[in-house]
Scaffold this motif. Structure first.
Motif, PDB file in Angstrom:
ATOM      1  N   SER A 143       0.848  -1.189   0.000  1.00  0.00           N
ATOM      2  CA  SER A 143       0.000   0.000   0.000  1.00  0.00           C
ATOM      3  C   SER A 143       0.881   1.235   0.000  1.00  0.00           C
ATOM      4  O   SER A 143       1.848   1.322   0.754  1.00  0.00           O
ATOM      5  CB  SER A 143      -0.931  -0.011   1.221  1.00  0.00           C
ATOM      6  N   THR A 182      -7.832  -4.757   2.964  1.00  0.00           N
ATOM      7  CA  THR A 182      -7.785  -3.441   2.317  1.00  0.00           C
ATOM      8  C   THR A 182      -6.371  -3.012   1.978  1.00  0.00           C
ATOM      9  O   THR A 182      -6.182  -1.998   1.301  1.00  0.00           O
ATOM     10  CB  THR A 182      -8.433  -2.382   3.230  1.00  0.00           C
ATOM     11  N   TYR A 183      -5.353  -3.753   2.453  1.00  0.00           N
ATOM     12  CA  TYR A 183      -3.966  -3.407   2.186  1.00  0.00           C
ATOM     13  C   TYR A 183      -3.363  -4.240   1.061  1.00  0.00           C
ATOM     14  O   TYR A 183      -2.142  -4.337   0.942  1.00  0.00           O
ATOM     15  CB  TYR A 183      -3.123  -3.591   3.450  1.00  0.00           C
ATOM     16  N   SER A 233      -2.551  -0.368  -3.453  1.00  0.00           N
ATOM     17  CA  SER A 233      -2.999   1.011  -3.294  1.00  0.00           C
ATOM     18  C   SER A 233      -4.384   1.232  -3.894  1.00  0.00           C
ATOM     19  O   SER A 233      -5.177   2.031  -3.377  1.00  0.00           O
ATOM     20  CB  SER A 233      -1.989   1.961  -3.947  1.00  0.00           C
ATOM     21  N   ARG A 235      -6.804  -0.092  -1.451  1.00  0.00           N
ATOM     22  CA  ARG A 235      -6.820   0.768  -0.278  1.00  0.00           C
ATOM     23  C   ARG A 235      -7.638   2.036  -0.527  1.00  0.00           C
ATOM     24  O   ARG A 235      -8.452   2.445   0.295  1.00  0.00           O
ATOM     25  CB  ARG A 235      -5.386   1.137   0.098  1.00  0.00           C
TER      26      ARG A 235
END
Length: 625
Positions: free
Chosen positions: A7, A97-98, A101, A104
């Protein structure tokens, strides 16, 4: 997840390249170690270079997971968040979510995602509650020692919780019950599942809440599900409930019948009701008064009951079910069958007759299931043998709503009265209680324990039957019933005394699917019990069925069609006979056998567990003739 990416938004949580940074060799000094992270960040030692960023972006562009459409990625993230966290699960849905990017950025902008609070760790709890802001919250987790304080604080202080779904051992649920008994007005769904070990057969009653659960009605609360949880969570404030599901209530938590019916009386909007081993207890005179004041649930769409025959019968007697409602019953105990079955059939008959006048049943499906072999390898009765029967009736207007009536006879493991006689006695009583005069399709799935004597009684209640669909085990008793009835009808036409009505005179189509057409059995001698399974016929099922169709053709009642698909041991001679008995024959030719391949010493393929019966199983045809 195999994607090895980073991320770019919050590198402090996910960066892996910082492990390659070579720190200068210095003495071990605590103040200096505390200052080092700030110094490194200030001088940008942890910031990736432009070349590294370009390489990461190029790598992400080649990964399929990082190039998914936004709609698909959002569904993946939401599904992970809705899973919740188990008691010993150290994984957090926030970690997903990581991935990269793009994920994210998409997760941060997806506001609905952060409404699912994560209780796996205080860090994730703080992140999810912070990003949820003022949106309604979803609480779904397993109560454990690590999150019980967070749960207690969240349930107590958050006044915008939309739904609660907790799973907890019996030892850890007590600190949360006081809060759950006084939910916030915004709550829409409450699910509490308590796990009680099987070794702990009896528990003390849950202590009542310190403050009475009084207050204004919970207008938003529409769904409640309690599994071994205290019954007092259902309060007088829950009058707007549309779903009420009670499962495995301990005996110490079951209300009296009068109090339970009083609570139901106020749930005028209730559409779905489930009582799974959670019936109210009997208290003598109060029960008589409760039965006299039968309650009505006008909006009820589906009622599901699981219990013994007396429990189910009394509950059906106390509640007036709308004719359009779907009724699902599972009988898990057959103790005292003959003494209590009449009460159940009486109530079923009343409900079925009322429903049939508005929405008659048109399709009847019977399904049999055996969980273990009937006999052991040394030909002894198997003590672990379990079987079940399921009866489903469908209306033409059911659509996707399922069966209008769904009755299952499936004794529990602790139940010892699971023999064939008890099962078919219950089946016979229930069959006679149902209004089946408009049934035009009968589907049989692995129904092989009913003899021709019982089938003759069943078929007389189906005057409008036109289609018979058979799958799985061959119902030899059905074929024998049709054949013997046709032959007895022929004898009456020749001048013998008596009156005999031809069974299912409107029958037009028979479908066989994945049936062992050479199997034989379940034809009993005239002096044998109705449900006997120790006098088996050795005639092949398809031969008996074809003979019955030929007899019916003599009375100008031949079938319109016979379909044989994916069946086993279909003889060519049997097909030739069937072709003469029906107008249209549809057959799968891949499994056709020649007659010379049949073993004359064993013309039929008896089920393995009945091979112990030997020569005693081949006398039926001659004795009945």
């Amino acid at each position: 997840m195999p994607v090895q990416t980073m991320s770019l938004t919050e590198p402090s949580l996910t960066s892996s390249w910082h492990n390659n940074v070579v720190l200068p060799s210095r003495t071990f000094h605590i103040p200096r170690i505390k200052i080092s992270p700030t110094t490194l960040l200030r001088h940008a030692y942890l910031s990736p270079s432009g070349q590294q960023i370009a390489e990461l972006k190029h790598h992400n562009s080649l990964c399929l997971a990082c190039t998914l459409p936004e709609e698909v990625t959002r569904k993946i993230l939401l599904a992970c968040a809705q899973l919740g966290v188990g008691e010993s699960d150290e994984w957090s849905w926030v970690s997903v979510t990581y991935v990269c990017s793009a994920w994210r950025k998409m997760a941060i902008e997806y506001q609905d995602l952060w409404r699912y609070i994560d209780f796996s760790h205080p860090k994730w709890h703080a992140i999810t509650t912070g990003r949820a802001k003022m949106w309604a919250l979803h609480i779904k987790t397993t109560v454990s020692d690590t999150n019980i304080r967070l749960l207690h604080r969240t349930l107590q202080l958050a006044h915008r919780i939309q739904d609660i779904h907790l799973t907890s051992p019996i030892q850890k649920i007590y600190p949360l019950l006081e809060i759950l008994a006084h939910p916030n007005p915004a709550l829409e769904s409450l699910i509490v599942g308590v796990h009680i070990p099987k070794t702990q057969s009896f528990i003390d009653a849950y202590d009542p809440p310190c403050f009475p659960p009084n207050g204004p009605p919970l207008t938003n609360l529409k769904y409640m599900e309690l599994r071994a949880a205290p019954f007092y969570l259902l309060t007088s404030r829950c009058i707007f409930l549309m779903h009420l599901h009670l499962h495995d209530l301990p005996l110490t938590e079951r209300p009296t019948r009068q109090y339970f019916l009083l609570m139901l009386k106020h749930l005028t909007r209730l559409e779905y009701l489930t009582l799974d081993r959670s019936f109210p207890i009997s208290t003598g005179l109060d029960d008589v008064q409760a039965l006299e004041r039968r309650i009505s649930l006008p909006q009820l769409k589906n009622m599901s009951l699981v219990g013994s025959i007396p429990e189910v019968a009394i509950m059906l007697e106390c509640i007036m079910i709308p004719p359009s409602a779907h009724l699902s019953v599972r009988i898990c105990a057959l103790s005292g069958l003959k003494a209590s079955i009449w009460k159940l059939t009486e109530v079923l008959s009343s409900h079925s007759s009322t429903s049939a006048s508005v929405l008659p049943l048109e399709t009847l499906v019977l399904t049999g299931h055996e969980a273990s072999p009937r006999f052991t390898d040394d030909f002894k009765p198997n003590a672990n043998f379990r079987q079940s029967l399921r009866i489903r009736g469908f209306r033409a207007e059911c659509g996707g709503g399922g069966a209008a009536i769904d009755l299952t006879i499936a004794p529990d493991e602790q139940e010892h009265n699971h023999n064939d006689d008890a099962m078919i006695t219950a089946l016979t009583a229930i069959w006679k209680a149902l209004a089946l005069s408009q049934i035009h399709t009968l589907a049989l799935q692995d129904m092989d324990i009913v003899t021709h004597k019982s089938w003759s009684q069943f078929l007389r209640t189906l005057p409008a039957l036109r289609v018979v669909d058979v799958a799985g085990r061959a119902p030899s008793g059905l074929a024998w019933a049709l054949l013997l009835n046709a032959r007895s009808h022929d004898q009456l036409l020749k001048g013998e005394d008596g009156e005999q009505r031809l069974l299912v005179s409107r029958l037009q189509d028979v479908y066989l699917h994945k049936v062992d057409c050479s199997s034989g059995g379940f034809m009993v001698v005239p002096t044998a019990p109705v449900h006997s399974h120790f006098d088996l016929g050795d005639s092949r099922f398809l031969d008996v069925l074809t003979a019955s169709l030929c007899e019916r053709r003599r009375f100008r009642l031949g079938l319109r069609s016979l379909s044989i698909a994916h069946c086993e041991f279909v003889l060519r001679k049997s097909l030739e006979d069937a072709r003469m008995a029906v107008a249209y024959l549809v057959c799968d030719l891949r499994n056709i056998l020649k007659d010379e391949l049949v073993d004359e010493a064993n013309p039929s393929h008896q089920r393995n567990e009945y091979s112990m019966l030997g020569s005693a199983a081949i006398r039926c045809s001659s004795q009945l003739g």
